[in-house]
Scaffold this active site. Structure first.
Site, PDB file in Angstrom:
ATOM      1  N   CYS A  59      -8.557   5.186   2.984  1.00 44.25           N
ATOM      2  CA  CYS A  59      -9.187   3.914   2.641  1.00 44.25           C
ATOM      3  C   CYS A  59      -9.604   3.871   1.171  1.00 44.25           C
ATOM      4  CB  CYS A  59     -10.410   3.689   3.531  1.00 44.25           C
ATOM      5  SG  CYS A  59     -11.359   2.213   3.096  1.00 44.25           S
ATOM      6  N   TRP A  92     -11.359   5.436  14.122  1.00 43.60           N
ATOM      7  CA  TRP A  92     -11.377   6.692  13.372  1.00 43.60           C
ATOM      8  C   TRP A  92     -12.027   7.791  14.202  1.00 43.60           C
ATOM      9  CZ3 TRP A  92      -8.103   6.103   9.754  1.00 43.60           C
ATOM     10  CH2 TRP A  92      -8.080   4.998   8.915  1.00 43.60           C
ATOM     11  N   VAL A 126     -15.160   2.426   7.483  1.00 40.84           N
ATOM     12  CA  VAL A 126     -15.676   3.310   6.446  1.00 40.84           C
ATOM     13  C   VAL A 126     -15.641   2.563   5.123  1.00 40.84           C
ATOM     14  CG1 VAL A 126     -15.015   5.464   7.576  1.00 40.84           C
ATOM     15  CG2 VAL A 126     -13.342   4.272   6.155  1.00 40.84           C
ATOM     16  N   TYR A 188      -2.958  -6.895  -0.399  1.00 35.23           N
ATOM     17  CA  TYR A 188      -2.992  -7.249   1.021  1.00 35.23           C
ATOM     18  C   TYR A 188      -2.572  -8.708   1.239  1.00 35.23           C
ATOM     19  CZ  TYR A 188      -5.013  -2.780   2.215  1.00 35.23           C
ATOM     20  OH  TYR A 188      -5.178  -1.432   2.406  1.00 35.23           O
TER      21      TYR A 188
END
Length: 320
Positions: A59, A92, A126, A188
């Site tokens: 990330c 996760w 996160v 994105y």
């Protein structure tokens, strides 16, 4: 140190895919980012050893936090740990290759969220900040975390190192939203463009922004002269992933990062700094994007990947 425990291996047949988890959330943003206590304010003062950050190598928003902590010399003040790069619908998880949860012994990041809010129905994200004193997760809003860790721990950080200097804060705060919209989120916009019109617009916006940065870096070593600031950290995490995954996989394929001499030299110069290099696990980045996103975007059709030598010499002029 709590008992060492790990999550079981990825099992999409049993638990479902990660995409099934995100599809099940009616209000992703509101439910997921519901934790917003600020460090350095109210009940959460900056204290050594109090806060632990759950991170992910893949990330870019999580890597910003790791870079800030290590670049400012806060590694003995704020602890962090990593989760496994792959996930099924459980989200996760802690597994052997990235190590256990050293604070609570959780096997899933979701456990930290549920320990804080038993009615949590979002997607565990996160970076997530855990407060040892109150035994709860207090913040998972990535823009909050980078500002808090850049300013609240000034009494603990390396003397003379300041990535958010008072005299530049207004200018940095103007540039950060631009970097976020045009670069961090711009890739994105390309990846999830579902029409030719949206894709063409996203391409134009992204490469216009990259051209602007290329020109800026022809006149300045970093984004604000000769000092590394929070803006450089926020830009770098996207540049570091650009040719590896955004160019071939996200269809940001007009030009590669290495086709921008100043941006490419700038990115490698930052990579040579230990704090930037430490969390740059390109093997994990490649594995995760091409396991999760390739399936979502291309249904398994994976283009060839460039192999990049980040440590190779470069000719970028270091302006004094």
């Amino acid at each position: 140190m709590p008992e060492i425990k790990y999550a079981s291996p990825i099992d999409e047949k049993k638990y479902g895919s990660y995409s099934a988890l995100t599809d099940s959330v009616d209000s992703f943003e509101e439910e997921t980012f519901r934790f917003g206590e600020r460090i350095g304010k109210g009940d959460y003062p900056a204290e050594s050893g109090r806060y632990h950050i759950y991170l992910q190598y893949v990330c870019p928003w999580a890597q910003r936090v790791q870079i800030i902590i290590d670049y400012l010399g806060l590694g003995n003040v704020i602890s962090y740990s990593y989760l496994d790069p792959l996930r099924d619908a459980r989200g996760w998880a802690f597994r052997e290759r990235t190590g256990p949860d050293p604070v609570n012994g959780f096997t899933l990041l979701r456990d930290a969220y549920l320990a804080t809010a038993s009615n949590f129905k979002g997607v565990p994200s996160v970076p997530a900040v855990w407060d040892r004193k109150t035994a709860r997760l207090i913040n998972n809003r990535y823009d909050d975390t980078i500002h808090d860790f850049s300013t609240a721990f000034a009494n603990f950080q390396t003397p003379g190192v300041d990535i958010f200097p008072v005299e530049l804060r207004e200018e940095i705060d103007k540039l950060l939203p631009w970097i976020s919209e045009k670069i961090n989120e711009g890739v994105y916009e390309l990846a999830f463009a579902l029409t030719q019109q949206k894709y063409d617009l996203a391409v134009e916006n992204l490469y216009a922004a990259l051209d602007s940065l290329e020109e800026r870096l022809s006149r300045s070593r970093y984004l604000f002269g000769n000092r590394i600031t929070l803006a450089d950290i926020c830009l770098w995490v996207t540049l570091a992933r650009f040719d590896l995954v955004y160019y071939p996989l996200f269809r940001a394929n007009r030009r590669r990062l290495i086709d921008f001499p100043n941006l490419w030299g700038y990115a490698r110069e930052l990579y040579a700094i230990p704090a930037f290099k430490k969390g740059s696990r390109f093997d994990y980045i490649k594995e995760t994007y091409y396991t999760n996103f390739a399936y979502l975007l291309y249904k398994g059709i994976i283009p060839a990947l460039p192999e990049l030598d980040w440590d190779a010499p470069h000719d970028r002029i270091r302006l004094s």
